[in-house]
Design a protein around this motif. Sequence first.
Motif, short mmCIF file in Angstrom:
data_model
loop_
_atom_site.label_atom_id
_atom_site.label_comp_id
_atom_site.label_asym_id
_atom_site.label_seq_id
_atom_site.Cartn_x
_atom_site.Cartn_y
_atom_site.Cartn_z
N THR A 63 0.90 -1.26 -0.06
CA THR A 63 0.07 -0.10 0.04
C THR A 63 0.89 1.18 0.02
O THR A 63 0.57 2.07 -0.75
CB THR A 63 -0.91 -0.06 1.07
N TYR A 67 1.12 4.00 -2.91
CA TYR A 67 0.41 5.21 -2.75
C TYR A 67 1.72 6.33 -3.32
O TYR A 67 1.23 7.46 -3.27
CB TYR A 67 0.25 5.39 -1.20
N SER A 70 1.54 6.89 -6.75
CA SER A 70 0.31 6.93 -7.42
C SER A 70 -0.02 7.60 -8.74
O SER A 70 -1.03 7.09 -9.36
CB SER A 70 -0.86 7.69 -6.39
N GLU A 75 -5.31 6.40 -12.52
CA GLU A 75 -5.68 7.54 -12.11
C GLU A 75 -5.02 7.93 -10.92
O GLU A 75 -4.59 6.93 -10.22
CB GLU A 75 -7.29 7.56 -12.12
N PRO A 76 -5.04 9.28 -10.49
CA PRO A 76 -4.35 9.51 -8.98
C PRO A 76 -4.87 8.66 -7.87
O PRO A 76 -6.36 8.58 -7.94
CB PRO A 76 -4.26 10.83 -8.90
N LEU A 77 -4.40 8.07 -7.05
CA LEU A 77 -4.67 7.29 -6.10
C LEU A 77 -4.60 7.82 -4.78
O LEU A 77 -3.76 8.37 -4.13
CB LEU A 77 -4.18 5.76 -6.07
N SER A 78 -5.71 7.54 -4.00
CA SER A 78 -5.68 7.69 -2.45
C SER A 78 -5.07 6.74 -1.79
O SER A 78 -5.02 5.76 -2.22
CB SER A 78 -7.23 8.38 -2.08
N PHE A 79 -4.98 6.97 -0.39
CA PHE A 79 -4.45 6.03 0.49
C PHE A 79 -5.58 4.94 0.35
O PHE A 79 -5.04 3.39 0.38
CB PHE A 79 -4.25 6.42 2.07
N LEU A 80 -6.62 4.86 0.60
CA LEU A 80 -7.73 3.84 0.55
C LEU A 80 -7.34 3.23 -0.95
O LEU A 80 -7.77 2.07 -1.03
CB LEU A 80 -9.03 4.54 0.66
N ASP A 81 -7.39 3.92 -2.03
CA ASP A 81 -7.35 3.26 -3.32
C ASP A 81 -6.07 2.53 -3.31
O ASP A 81 -6.15 1.26 -3.77
CB ASP A 81 -7.29 4.43 -4.41
N ALA A 82 -4.98 2.89 -2.77
CA ALA A 82 -3.67 1.99 -2.73
C ALA A 82 -4.01 0.87 -1.66
O ALA A 82 -3.51 -0.55 -2.30
CB ALA A 82 -2.54 3.06 -2.16
#
Length: 373
Positions: A63, A67, A70, A75-82
């Motif tokens: 993660t 992150y 990202s 697409e740019p990732l948030s921490f939750l996306d990561a």
Amino acid sequence: MRNRFGTRARARQPVVRRPTELDDLPDYALLNIIRIPQERRSSPWLLIARRVVYAIVLILTVTVIVYFDSGGYTEPLSFLDALYYSVVSLSTTGYGDIAPVTDRARLLNVIVVTPLRIAFLILLVGTTLAVLTEESRRTLQIQRWRKRLRNHTVVIGYGTKGRSAVTALLADGVPPGQIVVVDTNRQALERASGHNLVTVQGNATKSDVLKLAGVSRARAVVVAPNQDDTAVLITLSVREIAPSAMIVASVRESENLHLVEQSGADSVVISSETAGRMLGLATVTPPVVEMMEDLLSPGEGFSIAERMVKEDEVGANPRHLADIVLGVVRSGKLYRIDAQEAESVEPGDRLLYVRRVLSADIAEAESSRGEST
């Protein structure tokens, strides 16, 4: 009563089935009866909890890597996306909604994420196999132990007398793996297992329990129950199963001595009379009792030992040898040092002598037992 053919009908005889003996059971059915000492292992639940923590660490590692990179994904990732990408990637679910698109992100996936994915799967599969195959491993261990068991010593009864007998055997250099303890008391067997002894739970008056302990292939059997009548019955059963084994039995009362001898015991120790003699000596000459205890304790001070006669000792008087000889064993019979048969040593004789136990000998015996376990 006749049937329609004119012959007398026979009454249906009930089918008598022979009860299944423990020795005939498959090895997996003996897990709660035979206990073989092994290295201390963590409980399955602790093993699972530890590996779950390892799995979480791997997920968080991926993660953080994703992150901080990202920008290399669709697409740019948030921490939750990561975190989401790490979970679906390591679990090989792979929905494809988040994927690396830059060369740097794909290189990190090849070099870092993929090896961690493999480690994650190995971690989960290994935990499952380790928990599920524990009983199979113990079953295989029992199977191999039963096949290899030869020339061992069986101690029946792990009370005061049985524990003392085991202590003497261990101090005399017998490996713990060559001692099998049979008892019905689970707590006594737990204590025996704590000393790296193989244990069999069961009533030793039953032949199937004795066979399970390998009595038929044993070198010696120590019969040390709490009751004299039990000792007689066990001795009879052991002698029937193992005609050539050496049987050493213990009885409380001297009046039962001949019963145990007639049952097949090679040597019988009368515990009450022996203790009584020691008590009587202690009231008159306490140092004699201390010396006797020293001689009977093979792990310290002096001890009574047995050895083969040396070539240069043949023909000599045992009183003139370097060792303090107490007796001569010839053709399985003991001759005391003052007997006429012990005037000279013959080839093949064995000498009973007083041996000095040095601290180096004790350390060497303990180290050899540690290596054998």
